[in-house]
Design a protein around this motif. Structure first.
Motif, PDB file in Angstrom:
ATOM      1  N   LYS A  17       0.862  -1.181   0.000  1.00 53.79           N
ATOM      2  CA  LYS A  17       0.000   0.000   0.000  1.00 53.79           C
ATOM      3  C   LYS A  17       0.902   1.236   0.000  1.00 53.79           C
ATOM      4  O   LYS A  17       1.770   1.367   0.858  1.00 53.79           O
ATOM      5  CB  LYS A  17      -0.892  -0.015   1.244  1.00 53.79           C
ATOM      6  CG  LYS A  17      -1.844   1.154   1.326  1.00 53.79           C
ATOM      7  CD  LYS A  17      -2.730   1.019   2.544  1.00 53.79           C
ATOM      8  CE  LYS A  17      -3.623   2.204   2.740  1.00 53.79           C
ATOM      9  NZ  LYS A  17      -4.756   2.241   1.839  1.00 53.79           N
ATOM     10  N   ASN A  18       0.697   2.125  -0.938  1.00 51.09           N
ATOM     11  CA  ASN A  18       1.485   3.352  -1.010  1.00 51.09           C
ATOM     12  C   ASN A  18       1.165   4.224   0.205  1.00 51.09           C
ATOM     13  O   ASN A  18       0.025   4.624   0.404  1.00 51.09           O
ATOM     14  CB  ASN A  18       1.174   4.105  -2.308  1.00 51.09           C
ATOM     15  CG  ASN A  18       2.045   5.333  -2.483  1.00 51.09           C
ATOM     16  OD1 ASN A  18       2.670   5.827  -1.547  1.00 51.09           O
ATOM     17  ND2 ASN A  18       2.078   5.837  -3.695  1.00 51.09           N
ATOM     18  N   ILE A  19       2.178   4.519   1.018  1.00 52.43           N
ATOM     19  CA  ILE A  19       1.977   5.321   2.233  1.00 52.43           C
ATOM     20  C   ILE A  19       2.739   6.645   2.164  1.00 52.43           C
ATOM     21  O   ILE A  19       2.967   7.286   3.194  1.00 52.43           O
ATOM     22  CB  ILE A  19       2.363   4.530   3.504  1.00 52.43           C
ATOM     23  CG1 ILE A  19       3.804   4.042   3.447  1.00 52.43           C
ATOM     24  CG2 ILE A  19       1.380   3.391   3.740  1.00 52.43           C
ATOM     25  CD1 ILE A  19       4.303   3.438   4.749  1.00 52.43           C
ATOM     26  N   GLU A  20       3.109   7.073   0.951  1.00 52.63           N
ATOM     27  CA  GLU A  20       3.834   8.343   0.802  1.00 52.63           C
ATOM     28  C   GLU A  20       3.029   9.527   1.332  1.00 52.63           C
ATOM     29  O   GLU A  20       3.607  10.511   1.791  1.00 52.63           O
ATOM     30  CB  GLU A  20       4.194   8.580  -0.666  1.00 52.63           C
ATOM     31  CG  GLU A  20       5.254   7.639  -1.188  1.00 52.63           C
ATOM     32  CD  GLU A  20       5.511   7.859  -2.666  1.00 52.63           C
ATOM     33  OE1 GLU A  20       6.679   8.071  -3.011  1.00 52.63           O
ATOM     34  OE2 GLU A  20       4.536   7.809  -3.452  1.00 52.63           O
ATOM     35  N   LEU A  21       1.705   9.461   1.269  1.00 48.68           N
ATOM     36  CA  LEU A  21       0.854  10.556   1.729  1.00 48.68           C
ATOM     37  C   LEU A  21       0.160  10.228   3.054  1.00 48.68           C
ATOM     38  O   LEU A  21      -0.758  10.935   3.462  1.00 48.68           O
ATOM     39  CB  LEU A  21      -0.184  10.900   0.655  1.00 48.68           C
ATOM     40  CG  LEU A  21       0.389  11.302  -0.705  1.00 48.68           C
ATOM     41  CD1 LEU A  21      -0.727  11.580  -1.698  1.00 48.68           C
ATOM     42  CD2 LEU A  21       1.313  12.500  -0.570  1.00 48.68           C
ATOM     43  N   ALA A  22       0.597   9.179   3.701  1.00 49.31           N
ATOM     44  CA  ALA A  22      -0.037   8.729   4.948  1.00 49.31           C
ATOM     45  C   ALA A  22       0.590   9.409   6.164  1.00 49.31           C
ATOM     46  O   ALA A  22       1.563  10.145   6.072  1.00 49.31           O
ATOM     47  CB  ALA A  22       0.101   7.214   5.079  1.00 49.31           C
ATOM     48  N   LEU A  23      -0.010   9.131   7.311  1.00 53.82           N
ATOM     49  CA  LEU A  23       0.519   9.541   8.606  1.00 53.82           C
ATOM     50  C   LEU A  23       0.846   8.269   9.373  1.00 53.82           C
ATOM     51  O   LEU A  23       0.002   7.381   9.501  1.00 53.82           O
ATOM     52  CB  LEU A  23      -0.528  10.346   9.390  1.00 53.82           C
ATOM     53  CG  LEU A  23      -0.246  10.603  10.869  1.00 53.82           C
ATOM     54  CD1 LEU A  23       0.971  11.513  11.049  1.00 53.82           C
ATOM     55  CD2 LEU A  23      -1.461  11.207  11.551  1.00 53.82           C
ATOM     56  N   PHE A  24       2.102   8.162   9.851  1.00 54.82           N
ATOM     57  CA  PHE A  24       2.444   7.085  10.770  1.00 54.82           C
ATOM     58  C   PHE A  24       3.394   7.617  11.826  1.00 54.82           C
ATOM     59  O   PHE A  24       4.151   8.553  11.595  1.00 54.82           O
ATOM     60  CB  PHE A  24       2.988   5.832  10.063  1.00 54.82           C
ATOM     61  CG  PHE A  24       4.252   6.002   9.276  1.00 54.82           C
ATOM     62  CD1 PHE A  24       5.494   5.831   9.877  1.00 54.82           C
ATOM     63  CD2 PHE A  24       4.202   6.269   7.922  1.00 54.82           C
ATOM     64  CE1 PHE A  24       6.664   5.948   9.136  1.00 54.82           C
ATOM     65  CE2 PHE A  24       5.367   6.383   7.178  1.00 54.82           C
ATOM     66  CZ  PHE A  24       6.598   6.221   7.779  1.00 54.82           C
ATOM     67  N   ASP A  25       3.282   7.030  12.993  1.00 54.95           N
ATOM     68  CA  ASP A  25       3.988   7.538  14.169  1.00 54.95           C
ATOM     69  C   ASP A  25       4.640   6.385  14.915  1.00 54.95           C
ATOM     70  O   ASP A  25       3.970   5.400  15.248  1.00 54.95           O
ATOM     71  CB  ASP A  25       2.980   8.257  15.084  1.00 54.95           C
ATOM     72  CG  ASP A  25       3.635   8.994  16.229  1.00 54.95           C
ATOM     73  OD1 ASP A  25       4.844   9.273  16.171  1.00 54.95           O
ATOM     74  OD2 ASP A  25       2.921   9.312  17.197  1.00 54.95           O
ATOM     75  N   TRP A  26       5.926   6.490  15.164  1.00 54.61           N
ATOM     76  CA  TRP A  26       6.654   5.518  15.982  1.00 54.61           C
ATOM     77  C   TRP A  26       6.818   6.091  17.385  1.00 54.61           C
ATOM     78  O   TRP A  26       7.280   7.226  17.544  1.00 54.61           O
ATOM     79  CB  TRP A  26       8.043   5.269  15.387  1.00 54.61           C
ATOM     80  CG  TRP A  26       8.077   4.256  14.295  1.00 54.61           C
ATOM     81  CD1 TRP A  26       7.989   4.505  12.955  1.00 54.61           C
ATOM     82  CD2 TRP A  26       8.218   2.848  14.441  1.00 54.61           C
ATOM     83  NE1 TRP A  26       8.069   3.319  12.263  1.00 54.61           N
ATOM     84  CE2 TRP A  26       8.213   2.284  13.153  1.00 54.61           C
ATOM     85  CE3 TRP A  26       8.355   1.998  15.551  1.00 54.61           C
ATOM     86  CZ2 TRP A  26       8.343   0.913  12.931  1.00 54.61           C
ATOM     87  CZ3 TRP A  26       8.480   0.641  15.330  1.00 54.61           C
ATOM     88  CH2 TRP A  26       8.469   0.105  14.029  1.00 54.61           C
ATOM     89  N   MET A  27       6.415   5.321  18.382  1.00 53.98           N
ATOM     90  CA  MET A  27       6.538   5.737  19.784  1.00 53.98           C
ATOM     91  C   MET A  27       7.264   4.651  20.572  1.00 53.98           C
ATOM     92  O   MET A  27       7.190   3.474  20.216  1.00 53.98           O
ATOM     93  CB  MET A  27       5.151   5.951  20.407  1.00 53.98           C
ATOM     94  CG  MET A  27       4.305   7.015  19.751  1.00 53.98           C
ATOM     95  SD  MET A  27       4.835   8.682  20.144  1.00 53.98           S
ATOM     96  CE  MET A  27       4.324   8.803  21.838  1.00 53.98           C
ATOM     97  N   LYS A  28       7.930   5.070  21.642  1.00 53.74           N
ATOM     98  CA  LYS A  28       8.570   4.126  22.556  1.00 53.74           C
ATOM     99  C   LYS A  28       7.854   4.212  23.893  1.00 53.74           C
ATOM    100  O   LYS A  28       7.665   5.302  24.441  1.00 53.74           O
ATOM    101  CB  LYS A  28      10.053   4.444  22.744  1.00 53.74           C
ATOM    102  CG  LYS A  28      10.731   3.503  23.729  1.00 53.74           C
ATOM    103  CD  LYS A  28      12.189   3.876  23.957  1.00 53.74           C
ATOM    104  CE  LYS A  28      12.744   2.936  25.004  1.00 53.74           C
ATOM    105  NZ  LYS A  28      13.306   3.640  26.133  1.00 53.74           N
ATOM    106  N   ASP A  29       7.475   3.065  24.423  1.00 55.75           N
ATOM    107  CA  ASP A  29       6.813   2.963  25.732  1.00 55.75           C
ATOM    108  C   ASP A  29       5.589   3.871  25.838  1.00 55.75           C
ATOM    109  O   ASP A  29       5.240   4.333  26.920  1.00 55.75           O
ATOM    110  CB  ASP A  29       7.808   3.249  26.857  1.00 55.75           C
ATOM    111  CG  ASP A  29       8.955   2.240  26.896  1.00 55.75           C
ATOM    112  OD1 ASP A  29       8.722   1.068  26.528  1.00 55.75           O
ATOM    113  OD2 ASP A  29      10.078   2.620  27.274  1.00 55.75           O
ATOM    114  N   GLY A  30       4.956   4.140  24.712  1.00 60.16           N
ATOM    115  CA  GLY A  30       3.714   4.908  24.688  1.00 60.16           C
ATOM    116  C   GLY A  30       3.842   6.382  24.994  1.00 60.16           C
ATOM    117  O   GLY A  30       2.843   7.095  25.048  1.00 60.16           O
TER     118      GLY A  30
END
Length: 137
Positions: A17-30
């Motif tokens: 799935k093309n995610i170039e225009l998506a939002l994603f977030d990496w978090m540590k321990d919330g």
């Protein structure tokens, strides 16, 4: 498990799935912002928003976004990097990935840069991933 000082890839992807225009977030321990990508902009390389612990050490794979790859690489891992990581796509329902990372002191008698990551997908699919880092990173 990864030895302190080595690089590790934390996997996260949506199948083709093309995610170039998506939002994603990496978090540590919330609570710690590791990496945020939003419609072509991101907060790595010491930009505001990224937790001080990760400044200048985290990057993504821009050429892989077209194929749904939201994985990140943490360079020069530290003991304090150990913890629970999540990769979240808040605008895509039920798309959250969980990874546990354990960083251990480098033992002089061990010669392994092969991290073992264990994690649980939000749909409770357990998996183990053994990923040998290549020299190309």
């Amino acid at each position: 498990m990864v030895m302190a000082g080595s690089d590790v890839v934390l996997p996260c992807s949506l199948d083709n799935k093309n995610i170039e225009l998506a939002l994603f977030d990496w978090m540590k321990d919330g609570r710690q912002d590791v990496f945020l990508y939003d419609d072509g902009t991101h907060d790595n390389n010491s930009c505001p928003g990224e937790d001080e612990q990760f400044k200048g050490r985290v990057s993504h794979f821009p050429d892989e976004l077209l194929h749904g790859n939201a994985s990140i690489i943490i360079r020069n891992t530290r003991l304090s990097d150990s913890g629970s990581y999540t990769c979240d796509f808040p605008h895509i329902q039920q798309k959250r990935f969980h990874i546990e990372l354990l960083v251990e002191r480098r033992a002089s008698d061990k010669d392994s840069d092969s991290p073992l990551l264990t994690g649980k997908h939000a749909r409770n699919k357990d998996f183990d991933l053994l990923h040998r880092l290549g020299k190309t990173f």
